[in-house]
Enzyme design. Structure first.
Site, mmCIF file in Angstrom:
data_model
loop_
_atom_site.group_PDB
_atom_site.id
_atom_site.type_symbol
_atom_site.label_atom_id
_atom_site.label_comp_id
_atom_site.label_asym_id
_atom_site.label_seq_id
_atom_site.Cartn_x
_atom_site.Cartn_y
_atom_site.Cartn_z
ATOM 1 N N LEU A 73 0.869 -1.142 -0.094
ATOM 2 C CA LEU A 73 -0.048 0.022 -0.001
ATOM 3 C C LEU A 73 0.738 1.479 -0.038
ATOM 4 C CD1 LEU A 73 -3.079 -0.910 2.336
ATOM 5 C CD2 LEU A 73 -2.994 -1.053 -0.094
ATOM 6 N N CYS A 130 -6.551 -5.640 5.286
ATOM 7 C CA CYS A 130 -5.309 -4.962 6.174
ATOM 8 C C CYS A 130 -5.370 -5.634 7.716
ATOM 9 C CB CYS A 130 -5.661 -3.312 6.102
ATOM 10 S SG CYS A 130 -5.667 -2.837 4.556
HETATM 11 C C1 LIG Z 1 -0.190 -4.637 -7.865
HETATM 12 C C2 LIG Z 1 -1.396 -4.901 -7.311
HETATM 13 C C3 LIG Z 1 -1.864 -3.938 -6.359
HETATM 14 C C4 LIG Z 1 -3.179 -4.282 -5.649
HETATM 15 N N1 LIG Z 1 -3.289 -3.232 -4.794
HETATM 16 C C5 LIG Z 1 -4.520 -3.114 -4.445
HETATM 17 C C6 LIG Z 1 -5.060 -2.188 -3.353
HETATM 18 O O1 LIG Z 1 -4.276 -1.096 -2.963
HETATM 19 N N2 LIG Z 1 -6.343 -2.137 -2.711
HETATM 20 C C7 LIG Z 1 -7.098 -3.258 -2.926
HETATM 21 O O2 LIG Z 1 -8.018 -3.264 -2.427
HETATM 22 N N3 LIG Z 1 -6.794 -4.113 -3.730
HETATM 23 C C8 LIG Z 1 -5.355 -4.220 -4.516
HETATM 24 N N4 LIG Z 1 -5.052 -5.053 -5.395
HETATM 25 C C9 LIG Z 1 -5.954 -6.316 -5.712
HETATM 26 C C10 LIG Z 1 -6.806 -5.978 -7.154
HETATM 27 O O3 LIG Z 1 -7.670 -4.717 -6.926
HETATM 28 C C11 LIG Z 1 -7.861 -7.155 -7.163
HETATM 29 O O4 LIG Z 1 -8.754 -7.269 -6.200
HETATM 30 C C12 LIG Z 1 -7.175 -8.557 -7.546
HETATM 31 O O5 LIG Z 1 -5.752 -8.374 -7.924
HETATM 32 C C13 LIG Z 1 -7.951 -9.567 -8.325
HETATM 33 O O6 LIG Z 1 -8.127 -8.804 -9.536
HETATM 34 P P1 LIG Z 1 -7.287 -8.994 -10.934
HETATM 35 O O7 LIG Z 1 -7.034 -10.560 -11.049
HETATM 36 O O8 LIG Z 1 -8.003 -8.544 -12.194
HETATM 37 O O9 LIG Z 1 -5.922 -8.220 -10.730
HETATM 38 C C14 LIG Z 1 -3.949 -5.272 -6.137
HETATM 39 C C15 LIG Z 1 -3.475 -5.915 -7.051
HETATM 40 C C16 LIG Z 1 -2.423 -6.031 -7.647
HETATM 41 C C17 LIG Z 1 -1.999 -7.045 -8.573
#
Ligand SMILES: Cc1cc2nc3c(=O)[nH]c(=O)nc-3n(C[C@H](O)[C@H](O)[C@H](O)COP(=O)(O)O)c2cc1C
Ligand SMILES: Cc1cc2nc3c(=O)[nH]c(=O)nc-3n(C[C@H](O)[C@H](O)[C@H](O)COP(=O)(O)OP(=O)(O)OC[C@H]3O[C@@H](n4cnc5c(N)ncnc54)[C@H](O)[C@@H]3O)c2cc1C
Ligand code: FES
Lengths: 314, 285
Positions: A73, A130
């Site tokens: 974060l 978190c």
């Molecule tokens: C590099 C990265 C950073 C992420 N940062 C956050 C975040 O700050 N807050 C959050 O709620 N989810 C965060 N996620 C999770 C994504 O929002 C999402 O829920 C998760 O990656 C699944 O979706 P996807 O497979 O399309 O990436 C992050 C994911 C990745 C890959």
């Protein structure tokens, strides 16, 4: 042409494709590839009260059809976010879903208050994956009581016009149990799912690949888990809207989430491989609805569950 | 500089020692090219299980005139993604995003520069040398690699400038040793005002130290693991000191990959130093 607009609680979005928190920063970098105001909304990187450095590198490891991240974060803190990022999104005429995160319930309350009344904020997504400092670092989203406390406090503190969505972790025994605690505390909807915890060992250094040891698994590898979570939560709370995500790479992937019960979707990790993925997914989704004779997104939401019930009762 | 995403036809693939040099048709990238820019290439085809792009520094560009512009980059086969890439042939299409990153800063007038390349790190230094020569600068090269086969650009460098010093770890070409063994002499001999470098992180740190000892600047292009290459994911960060003295984790893809070596906290790479902006907020995780 299918009607693409969709509703997330009291908010109507022009279409159901959004970015995912942490995978699009605040939209500015993606704007060179497409106009971010064309999306349903931009979901911004989880913001915290103060500036945060994030974890030590390495922060990423590619895995089969996915990746692990341990960013921790990193962010500028809420004041800078409002002054720079939110202001920029407002200038573009883009809708923002602001993801908020904290280590104490008070952090979330402060963030919700600061965002109240801001014209660019369509809704709040509460990242409860978190560690809760008040509970020896146990993740809020893995504890029904802690989840309900945060969601209840945010709902009371937030602008009544801004829906509050609880973003849940799949790393729990019963996601419906946590969802119920959030619903009872006043959540207006759910974002499903956050990443799954994983570890990669580097066989050259004979040590964990990530500086933070474990990281969050995302990408197509987690899609079936995510669709299952959407299915279960929609089945339990058919009247609460769901923002679905986890490995969406194409319009048909997005359609799976909608058929399982999501009213909108976030495209996350796919952006790293294809920066224009969100607008491509939107176009492909629209074509997929048309090809199937579905007149609107709304008609498709949860359709697979209705079809399954019809199949069982037939 | 805005980046574009395009399907680039491979015009040619040439073997250079252990590397392959790709020339691809990418007019929008070629027209905006400046030395130091890199591209991010999708690997494995449309159904690939490798979901992230691979970054490559541009080793040259020919802007569009009668023919569509082309760009060049050099690939060292390493893991599965680069293994796939080195199997591509002329006529195939590559999905490319670029130009990315900040180019090497160059003075408007003439200067005296030493360019230090480690392995394929010399790739972005070749077009940089041309820009420096065009503005009347004096340029000399120091090129090093583990073995002779891992040197890149020696011939091209010799065609451009009078003085090219080569080192290899095993002595299979040039002097046996490291680029940093011969760099002090190169700086002194040419009364260099600036050093430019690209190569492994340990080499960049050592080059920065040597430049510092000679009271001159070193502009270095780093190679950090990147998930997105466009500034949205925060994986590629380095601890960097700003003009106001504050250190932050900055993204090497959009705030770099070129940094003034003096500002990079090399000894803290891979760590979380306590005085970094926002490190105090990390108590929770
Ligand atoms: C590099 C990265 C950073 C992420 N940062 C956050 C975040 O700050 N807050 C959050 O709620 N989810 C965060 N996620 C999770 C994504 O929002 C999402 O829920 C998760 O990656 C699944 O979706 P996807 O497979 O399309 O990436 C992050 C994911 C990745 C890959
Ligand atoms: C700005 C920049 C310029 C580069 N220029 C060149 C170049 O001109 N020629 C060249 O051969 N290589 C270059 N590299 C390194 C190249 O990107 C990696 O060797 C390549 O990504 C490794 O992919 P892989 O599939 O072989 O390895 P894998 O280990 O399978 O890669 C897995 C993941 O880790 C990342 N990764 C692994 N190693 C590196 C690394 N050394 N640097 C960055 N990311 C890495 C990959 O992008 C991928 O996402 C550059 C890297 C950067 C950041
Ligand atoms: S690689 Fe994603 S921010 Fe630099």
């Amino acid at each position: 042409m299918a009607t693409m607009s969709t509703r997330l609680a009291t908010v109507t979005l022009p279409n159901p494709v959004l970015t995912a928190s942490g995978c699009a920063a605040a939209g500015r970098e993606l704007h060179q590839f497409f106009d971010v105001s064309q999306l349903g909304a931009v979901v911004t990187k989880s913001i915290m009260p103060r500036a945060r450095s994030g974890r030590a590198t390495p922060r990423m490891a590619e895995t089969p059809s996915g990746m692990l991240n341990s960013i921790g974060l990193q962010g500028p803190g809420i004041e800078s976010f409002i002054a720079n990022d939110l202001a920029w999104l407002a200038e573009q005429g883009a809708r923002a879903v602001v993801s908020i995160a904290g280590t104490h319930t008070d952090d979330y309350v402060l963030l919700a208050r600061k965002l109240a009344g801001h014209p660019a904020v369509a809704m709040l997504e509460v990242n409860i994956s978190c560690p809760n400092v008040e509970s020896r670092g146990q993740v809020f989203a893995c504890d029904a009581i802690a989840s309900s406390r945060v969601i209840g406090a945010v709902r009371r503190a937030a602008d009544p016009a801004q829906p509050v969505f609880a973003k849940l972790s799949p790393d729990v025994t019963d996601i419906v149990h946590i969802a119920r605690a959030c619903a009872d505390a006043g959540a207006d909807g759910f974002s499903l799912i956050n990443t799954l915890l994983g570890i990669v060992i580097d066989t050259d250094t004979l040590a964990p690949a990530l500086g933070g040891v474990s990281g969050g698994l995302s990408g197509p590898a987690i899609r079936p888990v995510a669709v299952r979570c959407v299915w279960q939560v929609h089945q339990a709370f058919p009247h609460l809207p769901i923002l679905g995500m986890g490995g969406i790479r194409t319009g048909l992937d997005a359609l799976q989430f909608i058929l399982a019960g999501a009213s909108a979707v976030s495209v996350g990790t796919a952006v790293f491989g294809d920066p224009s993925a969100p607008v491509r997914v939107l176009a492909e989704l629209e074509a997929a609805l048309d090809e199937r004779g579905l007149a609107s997104v709304r008609d498709a939401v949860g359709l697979a569950q209705r079809n399954q019930r019809a199949r069982v009762s037939a | 500089m805005t980046a574009v995403q395009l399907q680039a036809e491979i015009l040619s693939v040439q073997r250079v020692g252990e590397y392959l040099q790709f020339t691809v048709v990418a007019p929008e990238i070629a027209d905006g090219f400046q030395p130091g820019h890199f591209v991010a290439v999708a690997v494995g085809g449309a159904q690939s299980s490798m979901i992230l792009r691979r970054a490559f520094a541009l080793s040259g560009a020919t802007p569009s005139d009668r023919f569509a512009g082309t760009v060049q980059f050099v690939v060292a086969a390493h893991g599965p993604g680069t293994q796939w890439l080195v199997g591509r042939t002329a006529g195939e299409l590559l999905d490319i995003v670029g130009p990315l990153g900040n180019p090497f800063p160059t003075p408007s007038g003439a200067t005296r520069a030493v360019l230090v390349g480690g392995g394929y790190g010399s790739a972005p230094l070749l077009p940089l040398a041309q820009v420096l020569l065009d503005n009347g600068s004096e340029v000399e090269f120091v090129l090093g690699a583990a073995t002779a086969a891992r040197l890149f650009g020696e011939l091209a460098a010799k065609r451009m400038v009078g003085r090219v010093t080569v080192t290899t770890d095993d002595g299979s070409a040039g002097e046996k040793g490291l680029v940093t063994d011969v760099l002090p002499e190169a700086i002194e001999r040419s009364s260099a005002e600036i050093v430019y470098a690209c190569g492994p992180m340990a080499m960049l740190q050592a080059v920065g130290d040597i430049a510092g000892k000679h009271a001159i600047r070193a502009q270095v292009a780093v190679e950090e693991s990147m998930a997105c290459g466009i500034g949205v994911c925060m994986t590629c960060v380095l601890p960097v000191r700003a003009a106001d003295g504050t250190s932050r984790f900055v993204r090497s893809c959009v705030d770099g990959p070129v940094f003034d070596a003096l500002n990079v906290r090399w000894r803290d790479v891979g760590r979380l130093p306590g005085d970094l902006l926002g490190a105090d907020a990390m108590g929770g995780h």
